[in-house]
Write an enzyme that holds these catalytic residues in place. Structure first.
Site, PDB file in Angstrom:
ATOM      1  N   SER A 101      -0.817  10.323  22.767  1.00 28.74           N
ATOM      2  CA  SER A 101      -0.883  10.384  21.307  1.00 28.74           C
ATOM      3  C   SER A 101      -2.088  11.183  20.824  1.00 28.74           C
ATOM      4  CB  SER A 101      -0.894   8.959  20.755  1.00 28.74           C
ATOM      5  OG  SER A 101      -0.699   8.939  19.370  1.00 28.74           O
ATOM      6  N   ASP A 242      -0.429  14.327  14.777  1.00 25.51           N
ATOM      7  CA  ASP A 242      -1.236  14.078  15.965  1.00 25.51           C
ATOM      8  C   ASP A 242      -0.528  14.655  17.175  1.00 25.51           C
ATOM      9  OD1 ASP A 242       0.813  12.211  16.199  1.00 25.51           O
ATOM     10  OD2 ASP A 242      -0.466  10.670  17.062  1.00 25.51           O
ATOM     11  N   ASP A 244       1.440  13.700  19.534  1.00 30.79           N
ATOM     12  CA  ASP A 244       2.866  13.497  19.792  1.00 30.79           C
ATOM     13  C   ASP A 244       3.676  13.397  18.506  1.00 30.79           C
ATOM     14  OD1 ASP A 244       1.890  10.986  19.066  1.00 30.79           O
ATOM     15  OD2 ASP A 244       3.257   9.909  20.396  1.00 30.79           O
ATOM     16  N   ASP A 246       3.866  11.404  15.962  1.00 28.63           N
ATOM     17  CA  ASP A 246       4.434  10.189  15.376  1.00 28.63           C
ATOM     18  C   ASP A 246       3.568   9.657  14.239  1.00 28.63           C
ATOM     19  OD1 ASP A 246       2.312   9.186  16.840  1.00 28.63           O
ATOM     20  OD2 ASP A 246       3.479   7.630  17.863  1.00 28.63           O
TER      21      ASP A 246
END
Length: 447
Positions: A101, A242, A244, A246
């Protein structure tokens, strides 16, 4: 129940430290065995972000899944919500996202999704953990039953179309100048293309991943670059994802950062007006600002709070029938569209409100004045600092000083060895004092 490998968002740690090829292999085998239900040909989809270690972990996971007879569909670099969506769309038994992440490139992680596209609950994670530590030689597939691996080439187009369909067909982004910061991460291709296809003038930054620069001075955890670019290009809005994709943060046309609390407020008010809320309120964590709770109360809406972690927000949403929730950090969950946080979809929903109201982002996104809120982190090496008598006493004294005029939240991070100390209240000076007192107490026992 205590968990050995899973944290609040999958398994995460230093690549080739915690997250080794051996562990990834065992996770693939264990998860593959848990989700081999029924007599059909079983399959798993695997996506990743742009970290160098993603190649190593992906290969080990493929070996693990195929060794227990599961076919593997490789998605390449895609956002976490794309993996969740494609797990359902491609009728897979399980979905995997290789990502840490918002962490630096040295870390990586393994996030797992069930066939419904939702993150796994504690019971299933515990079942996988038991198998990770078990002897699995007798459970491996026979030579003729090994799985196959195949790379899927149409992933980006599928996700772009999915994201665009979350807006009504008549809504376009014509006339908007948008800066999008992709954090040199998983959305470096799909986010700019989606915004461009919807009609926006797009200026993209953080779109040159090299395996090492994910989240480095870009993205939702480092918005300074986006702020500067919005001001330089006189953009209408900045969107920061960010690693990834999400989570999302917004920068308005004045260069001010807008967090997840304000975004949830905008969407909640809009959906209330359109009678789209399935419950009279939304779900957020204990970290969301008290100002959000007061704003919702003024609309006749409630704020249900959960433990930190979007999985807990989602669990509460599903259990109690909410279709809107999220975190201050920018994980926004809209269950009408997605089964997990989706930074791009959340940004599109905000842009649709901006277009409909015809007002600047700074006005649309200023729903409430947040209470002064201070968050500080204390890194520790080992042990349980929060159980020490001196820390327990300091926390009790801090809560007593705040009284009914504020909140104090202290918790260990679920993804790194850090104690997070947060306080908020109407008196900024008092909030600063109590945070410093607790931080000092934790620091003394955390060395």
């Amino acid at each position: 129940m205590a968990r050995k490998y899973f944290g609040t968002d999958g398994i995460r740690g230093r690549a080739n430290g915690v997250i080794t090829p051996e562990l990834a292999l065992k996770v693939g085998q264990a998860a593959g065995l848990v989700f081999q239900r029924g007599d059909h040909r079983h399959r798993v989809v695997i996506g990743k972000d742009t970290r160098l270690s993603g190649y190593m972990i992906e290969t080990a996971l493929v070996a693990g899944f195929t060794s227990v007879g599961m076919d593997v569909l490789l998605l390449g670099p895609v956002p976490t919500p794309a993996v969740a969506m494609l797990t359902r769309s491609m009728r897979a038994d399980i979905g995997v996202m290789i990502s840490a992440s918002h962490n630096a490139f040295e870390d990586n992680g393994i996030k797992l999704f069930g066939p419904d596209g939702f993150k796994l609950n504690d019971t299933i994670e515990h079942e996988i953990e038991e198998l990770i530590d078990a002897e699995l030689h007798t459970k491996l597939a026979g030579s003729a039953d090994l799985g196959r691996a195949k790379r899927i080439e149409s992933v980006h187009a599928r996700y772009i179309e999915f994201a665009k369909r979350t807006l009504p067909r008549h809504v376009t982004l014509d006339g908007l100048r948008v800066v999008v910061d992709c954090a040199n991460g998983a959305a470096y291709r799909v986010a700019p293309e989606t915004l461009w296809e919807l009609g926006a003038e797009v200026i993209a930054i953080g779109t040159e991943p090299d395996g090492f620069n994910i989240n480095r001075d870009v993205g939702s955890t480092a918005p300074a670059a986006l702020v500067a670019k919005v001001r330089e290009r006189r953009a209408d809005i900045g969107i920061a994802l960010d690693g990834d994709a999400d989570r999302v943060l917004i920068v308005d046309e004045k260069g001010h950062v807008v967090d997840g609390d304000q975004l949830m407020a905008v969407v909640a008010r809009s959906w209330q007006e359109d009678e789209r809320l399935t419950q009279p309120g939304l779900v957020a964590t204990i970290m969301s600002n008290l100002g959000l709770e007061r704003f919702l109360g003024g609309l006749g809406l409630t704020l249900a709070r959960t433990a930190v972690g979007d999985r807990y927000v989602l669990e509460h949403m599903r259990e109690h029938g909410y279709n809107l929730g999220g975190e201050q950090s920018g994980h926004i969950i809209m269950s009408d569209y997605t089964t997990t946080g989706d930074g791009l979809v959340a940004a599109l929903q905000l842009l649709s409100v901006v277009q409909r109201q015809g007002r600047p982002v700074s006005e649309v996104c200023h729903c409430f004045d947040p209470l002064p809120q201070i968050l500080k982190n204390v890194r520790y090496r080992a042990g349980e600092p929060l159980s020490q008598d001196s820390v327990v006493s300091a926390i009790a004294q801090a809560r007593a000083r705040l009284g009914n005029g504020g909140r104090l939240v202290i918790r260990p991070s679920g993804t790194e060895p850090v104690i997070r100390v947060m306080a908020e209240g109407d008196d900024r000076g008092l909030v600063n004092e109590v945070v410093d007192e607790v931080v000092e107490a934790v620091t003394k026992v955390a060395a």
